[in-house]
Design a protein around this motif. Structure first.
Motif, PDB file in Angstrom:
ATOM      1  N   SER A  72      15.300 -21.874  -8.222  1.00  0.00           N
ATOM      2  CA  SER A  72      13.877 -21.583  -8.374  1.00  0.00           C
ATOM      3  C   SER A  72      13.624 -20.081  -8.457  1.00  0.00           C
ATOM      4  O   SER A  72      12.894 -19.611  -9.331  1.00  0.00           O
ATOM      5  CB  SER A  72      13.103 -22.175  -7.188  1.00  0.00           C
ATOM      6  N   LEU A  73      14.257 -19.318  -7.572  1.00  0.00           N
ATOM      7  CA  LEU A  73      14.087 -17.861  -7.584  1.00  0.00           C
ATOM      8  C   LEU A  73      14.626 -17.243  -8.871  1.00  0.00           C
ATOM      9  O   LEU A  73      14.024 -16.318  -9.422  1.00  0.00           O
ATOM     10  CB  LEU A  73      14.790 -17.248  -6.371  1.00  0.00           C
ATOM     11  N   GLU A  74      15.748 -17.752  -9.338  1.00  0.00           N
ATOM     12  CA  GLU A  74      16.324 -17.240 -10.592  1.00  0.00           C
ATOM     13  C   GLU A  74      15.380 -17.498 -11.760  1.00  0.00           C
ATOM     14  O   GLU A  74      15.198 -16.639 -12.635  1.00  0.00           O
ATOM     15  CB  GLU A  74      17.683 -17.903 -10.848  1.00  0.00           C
ATOM     16  N   GLU A  75      14.771 -18.689 -11.776  1.00  0.00           N
ATOM     17  CA  GLU A  75      13.839 -19.018 -12.860  1.00  0.00           C
ATOM     18  C   GLU A  75      12.562 -18.178 -12.769  1.00  0.00           C
ATOM     19  O   GLU A  75      12.012 -17.767 -13.798  1.00  0.00           O
ATOM     20  CB  GLU A  75      13.513 -20.512 -12.813  1.00  0.00           C
ATOM     21  N   LEU A 120       3.430 -14.473 -29.127  1.00  0.00           N
ATOM     22  CA  LEU A 120       2.887 -14.443 -27.766  1.00  0.00           C
ATOM     23  C   LEU A 120       2.739 -15.851 -27.188  1.00  0.00           C
ATOM     24  O   LEU A 120       3.047 -16.089 -26.022  1.00  0.00           O
ATOM     25  CB  LEU A 120       1.527 -13.748 -27.764  1.00  0.00           C
ATOM     26  N   GLU A 121       2.281 -16.773 -28.021  1.00  0.00           N
ATOM     27  CA  GLU A 121       2.121 -18.155 -27.565  1.00  0.00           C
ATOM     28  C   GLU A 121       3.471 -18.757 -27.186  1.00  0.00           C
ATOM     29  O   GLU A 121       3.583 -19.479 -26.185  1.00  0.00           O
ATOM     30  CB  GLU A 121       1.460 -18.990 -28.658  1.00  0.00           C
ATOM     31  N   ALA A 122       4.495 -18.444 -27.971  1.00  0.00           N
ATOM     32  CA  ALA A 122       5.841 -18.961 -27.682  1.00  0.00           C
ATOM     33  C   ALA A 122       6.361 -18.406 -26.353  1.00  0.00           C
ATOM     34  O   ALA A 122       6.945 -19.133 -25.545  1.00  0.00           O
ATOM     35  CB  ALA A 122       6.802 -18.591 -28.811  1.00  0.00           C
ATOM     36  N   LYS A 123       6.096 -17.116 -26.132  1.00  0.00           N
ATOM     37  CA  LYS A 123       6.547 -16.502 -24.888  1.00  0.00           C
ATOM     38  C   LYS A 123       5.785 -17.067 -23.686  1.00  0.00           C
ATOM     39  O   LYS A 123       6.356 -17.273 -22.607  1.00  0.00           O
ATOM     40  CB  LYS A 123       6.393 -14.980 -24.950  1.00  0.00           C
ATOM     41  N   LEU A 124       4.500 -17.322 -23.861  1.00  0.00           N
ATOM     42  CA  LEU A 124       3.717 -17.906 -22.779  1.00  0.00           C
ATOM     43  C   LEU A 124       4.209 -19.321 -22.466  1.00  0.00           C
ATOM     44  O   LEU A 124       4.268 -19.726 -21.298  1.00  0.00           O
ATOM     45  CB  LEU A 124       2.231 -17.937 -23.153  1.00  0.00           C
ATOM     46  N   THR A 125       4.597 -20.058 -23.512  1.00  0.00           N
ATOM     47  CA  THR A 125       5.172 -21.393 -23.298  1.00  0.00           C
ATOM     48  C   THR A 125       6.469 -21.293 -22.507  1.00  0.00           C
ATOM     49  O   THR A 125       6.709 -22.080 -21.580  1.00  0.00           O
ATOM     50  CB  THR A 125       5.441 -22.085 -24.657  1.00  0.00           C
ATOM     51  N   ASP A 166       7.243 -24.030 -14.251  1.00  0.00           N
ATOM     52  CA  ASP A 166       7.179 -25.472 -13.957  1.00  0.00           C
ATOM     53  C   ASP A 166       8.507 -25.960 -13.379  1.00  0.00           C
ATOM     54  O   ASP A 166       8.536 -26.743 -12.419  1.00  0.00           O
ATOM     55  CB  ASP A 166       6.850 -26.265 -15.225  1.00  0.00           C
ATOM     56  N   SER A 167       9.610 -25.500 -13.968  1.00  0.00           N
ATOM     57  CA  SER A 167      10.927 -25.885 -13.477  1.00  0.00           C
ATOM     58  C   SER A 167      11.160 -25.336 -12.074  1.00  0.00           C
ATOM     59  O   SER A 167      11.701 -26.032 -11.201  1.00  0.00           O
ATOM     60  CB  SER A 167      12.018 -25.365 -14.431  1.00  0.00           C
ATOM     61  N   ALA A 168      10.729 -24.083 -11.840  1.00  0.00           N
ATOM     62  CA  ALA A 168      10.867 -23.473 -10.509  1.00  0.00           C
ATOM     63  C   ALA A 168      10.083 -24.281  -9.478  1.00  0.00           C
ATOM     64  O   ALA A 168      10.533 -24.478  -8.342  1.00  0.00           O
ATOM     65  CB  ALA A 168      10.372 -22.029 -10.549  1.00  0.00           C
ATOM     66  N   GLU A 169       8.915 -24.767  -9.882  1.00  0.00           N
ATOM     67  CA  GLU A 169       8.094 -25.572  -8.969  1.00  0.00           C
ATOM     68  C   GLU A 169       8.790 -26.882  -8.610  1.00  0.00           C
ATOM     69  O   GLU A 169       8.792 -27.297  -7.444  1.00  0.00           O
ATOM     70  CB  GLU A 169       6.737 -25.856  -9.620  1.00  0.00           C
ATOM     71  N   LYS A 170       9.411 -27.525  -9.590  1.00  0.00           N
ATOM     72  CA  LYS A 170      10.118 -28.790  -9.332  1.00  0.00           C
ATOM     73  C   LYS A 170      11.306 -28.567  -8.399  1.00  0.00           C
ATOM     74  O   LYS A 170      11.583 -29.376  -7.507  1.00  0.00           O
ATOM     75  CB  LYS A 170      10.578 -29.409 -10.651  1.00  0.00           C
ATOM     76  N   ASN A 191       5.597 -20.596 -18.868  1.00  0.00           N
ATOM     77  CA  ASN A 191       5.084 -21.778 -18.178  1.00  0.00           C
ATOM     78  C   ASN A 191       6.200 -22.789 -17.879  1.00  0.00           C
ATOM     79  O   ASN A 191       6.219 -23.405 -16.805  1.00  0.00           O
ATOM     80  CB  ASN A 191       3.986 -22.444 -19.004  1.00  0.00           C
ATOM     81  N   GLU A 192       7.116 -22.951 -18.826  1.00  0.00           N
ATOM     82  CA  GLU A 192       8.211 -23.906 -18.628  1.00  0.00           C
ATOM     83  C   GLU A 192       9.130 -23.456 -17.500  1.00  0.00           C
ATOM     84  O   GLU A 192       9.582 -24.274 -16.683  1.00  0.00           O
ATOM     85  CB  GLU A 192       9.012 -24.069 -19.929  1.00  0.00           C
TER      86      GLU A 192
END
Length: 202
Positions: A163-166, A118-123, A130-134, A126-127
């Motif tokens: 961004s939308l794809e991510e 679960l932690e790996a999936k949450l990471t 974060d990329s979509a935000e950039k 988030n990644e």
């Protein structure tokens, strides 16, 4: 030429309508800018219609071409701004979701439940966000430029598409996380029921 003007006016009116339906920033100024473009196009259309000879028509047509290009750039930039603002709202929500998930996963950890997957999936989630935000921020920088070139606007739209794809990919990860959490929640619910039944029995 008039057909091109009518098409662009209709397109700008649609962009204006979409903007009016949104809760965008600086909406009054942006709507006024679109209305100015529409007014200019309508004025150019009248100039073409009143041209008395080929020379006047050629001069008017040259002016209209410039106005049409500027109007097209404005429409592309305004549409991009509205889209990026919608994406920003999704990104804001994702932060709240990630925080709630992190708290729930921590609670599972404290209960002695294995949470590595679960932690790996949450990471991963988030990644991706974060990329979509950039990507969205890169697009917004271009859309805010008054003299953005057609090539730059094309790049900005590509950034929004990425961004939308991510975000879509992140949502798929989110579904997997919720699926696993639902199994944990169901297990907790059954344990609580068993405890309550045991207490009643005694």
């Amino acid at each position: 030429m008039n057909a091109s003007i009518d098409y662009m006016i209709a397109h700008l009116e649609k962009v204006q309508h979409n903007l009016e339906q949104s809760n965008a920033n600086g909406i009054e100024v942006r709507i006024t800018a679109i209305q100015d473009r529409i007014s200019q196009l309508e004025a150019d259309k009248q100039v073409i219609g009143s041209a008395k000879d080929l020379e006047e028509l050629a001069t008017a047509a040259s002016s209209v071409c410039g106005t049409l290009n500027n109007a097209k750039q404005s429409a592309v930039a305004e549409t991009g701004k509205t889209a990026s603002e919608r994406i920003d709202k999704l990104l804001d929500k994702s932060e709240d979701i990630a925080e709630r998930l992190e708290n729930e996963i921590d609670a599972m950890k404290e209960a002695g439940i294995e949470t590595v997957e679960l932690e790996a999936k949450l990471t991963d989630y988030n990644e991706l966000m974060d990329s979509a935000e950039k990507m969205t921020e890169a697009a917004e920088e271009i859309f805010e430029k008054e003299d953005a070139s057609p090539e730059e606007l094309e790049d900005a739209n590509k950034y929004l598409q990425i961004s939308l794809e991510e975000i879509n990919e992140a949502n798929e990860v989110l579904k997997e996380i919720f699926g696993k959490l639902e199994a944990f929640r169901e297990q907790c619910r059954l344990e609580e029921e068993n405890q309550e039944n045991a207490q009643i029995a005694t």
